[in-house]
Design a protein around this motif. Structure first.
Motif, mmCIF file in Angstrom:
data_model
loop_
_atom_site.group_PDB
_atom_site.id
_atom_site.type_symbol
_atom_site.label_atom_id
_atom_site.label_comp_id
_atom_site.label_asym_id
_atom_site.label_seq_id
_atom_site.Cartn_x
_atom_site.Cartn_y
_atom_site.Cartn_z
ATOM 1 N N TRP A 29 0.838 -1.204 0.000
ATOM 2 C CA TRP A 29 0.000 0.000 0.000
ATOM 3 C C TRP A 29 0.871 1.251 0.000
ATOM 4 C CZ3 TRP A 29 -0.102 3.793 3.798
ATOM 5 C CH2 TRP A 29 -1.079 4.787 3.637
ATOM 6 N N TRP A 30 1.913 1.255 0.838
ATOM 7 C CA TRP A 30 2.790 2.420 0.913
ATOM 8 C C TRP A 30 3.496 2.660 -0.416
ATOM 9 C CZ3 TRP A 30 4.180 6.846 2.637
ATOM 10 C CH2 TRP A 30 5.488 7.321 2.421
ATOM 11 N N THR A 32 2.456 1.861 -3.358
ATOM 12 C CA THR A 32 1.489 2.348 -4.337
ATOM 13 C C THR A 32 1.193 3.824 -4.126
ATOM 14 O OG1 THR A 32 0.467 0.161 -4.507
ATOM 15 C CG2 THR A 32 -0.847 2.044 -5.230
#
Length: 370
Positions: A29-30, A32
């Motif tokens: 997530w980070w 992205t």
């Protein structure tokens, strides 16, 4: 390596089939979010090549794609260009997952995609009619547009590949930390300082190890040298420059990614080394390996188990004794069927290896430490 008619094999799948561990999900997530933010500000993907290896019939190509600021957008990245800066800066990188690249080596051309950490690790089979000669060769990697795979985004980047000839029957696999380079792994604070703060130019080799390796290279001119470490790929430039500065024989680095995996918070160091040894055994079926490590980690146990899995493929195991290292229990460990020697430095290990590497004195499974 893949057989002569086998397709290219990408060993790190950019689309994992299992549900990722929570740490890996957070990291993805980070990457992205941060990647989208930086791309809007002009950051672009660039290929960082590593040294691969192979046979005349197939090679393993290694690289990583990172996002870099506009000031570094021109030209390829180099793993040794900034190798003498503070090592901590090497960890401040952002990978570019899912980037497509075209890999060309010999007469083969394949398309691959980077995995979730930006890595390319692909085995490329070469045409029967165009085997590679032993020695150094270049694999060309070109980043491709997402919508038009025929249009390159940046200039091609060259990744070195060391091809080992079929006549080679002896090779060396060496750990780096506290085997080739003084790191003091048994003392965590000292090891952390050396790993993250001390520049490559200030690192010290383990006494006698460069001379021992150069002597082995002179005695076995065709021998491959492979440096297998639990260190992060981020430090590849620092380690390569250190080895070159102190006269170690050149060879591929097999490092690891320190980030979370699909199954846990951290990668298993012993598993990384064991799997890497298995791949080398498969790639070079005629080579018998000298495995060199230290007592500060689990090298002895990893090497002994590898020798037991591959009978007759390990000529000897050499373990450097490290101050502060705890003795490893041998209960339940298999018999390696290969000589096992210990020594405080390269000079002592070399003297004990002389007996077991000399065909007149080799005795399988002996321990000449005494």
């Amino acid at each position: 390596m893949p057989g002569p008619h086998a397709p290219a094999t990408q060993t790190s799948d950019p689309r994992p089939t299992q549900r990722p561990h929570v740490a890996a999900a957070v990291e993805d997530w980070w990457c992205t979010v941060a990647g989208a933010f930086l791309r809007r500000r002009g950051w672009v993907p660039r290929v960082l090549p590593y040294t691969g290896y192979g046979t005349p019939r197939g090679v393993r190509v290694l690289a990583r794609v990172l996002l870099v600021p506009p000031s570094r957008a021109r030209g390829p990245l180099s793993p040794v260009r900034h190798a003498d800066r503070r090592p901590l800066r090497s960890y401040l990188t952002l990978p570019a997952p899912g980037e497509r690249l075209r890999v060309a080596v010999g007469g083969a051309v394949v398309d691959v995609a980077t995995d979730r950490a930006g890595y390319v690790d692909v085995e490329v089979a070469l045409p029967d009619a165009a085997p590679l000669a032993p020695g150094r060769h270049d694999a060309t990697l070109t980043a491709l547009r997402a919508r038009d795979d025929a249009a390159p985004v940046v200039a091609s980047v060259v990744a070195p590949v060391v091809v080992v000839g079929d006549d080679a029957t002896f090779g060396v696999v060496s750990d780096i930390d506290d085997t080739a380079m003084v790191t003091a792994v048994p003392r965590p604070f000292v090891a952390a300082w050396n790993t993250f703060v001390t520049r490559a130019s200030a690192r010290r080799p383990v006494p006698g190890m460069p001379a021992l390796y150069r002597r082995l290279a002179a005695e076995h001119p065709d021998a491959p040298f492979v440096y297998l470490s639990n260190g992060a790929w981020n430090t590849a430039g620092t380690l390569a420059r250190f080895l070159d500065r102190h006269g170690f024989p050149p060879g591929p680095l097999l490092l690891t990614d320190w980030g979370p995996t699909q199954t846990g918070w951290f990668r298993s160091g012993p598993q990384h080394k064991g799997d890497s040894l298995d791949r080398l055994m498969i790639a070079f079926p005629r080579v018998r390996w000298l495995l060199v490590g230290d007592a500060g980690q689990l090298d002895e146990d990893v090497y002994v188990r590898a020798a037991a899995r591959w009978p007759g493929r390990v000529v000897a195991i050499a373990v450097r004794q490290v101050d502060g290292a705890r003795p490893r229990p041998s209960r339940g460990r298999p018999d390696p069927g290969a000589p096992l020697v210990h020594g405080a430095d390269g000079t002592e290990l070399g003297a004990r290896l002389d007996a077991v590497l000399d065909p007149r004195h080799q005795r399988s499974g002996t321990n000449p430490d005494s």
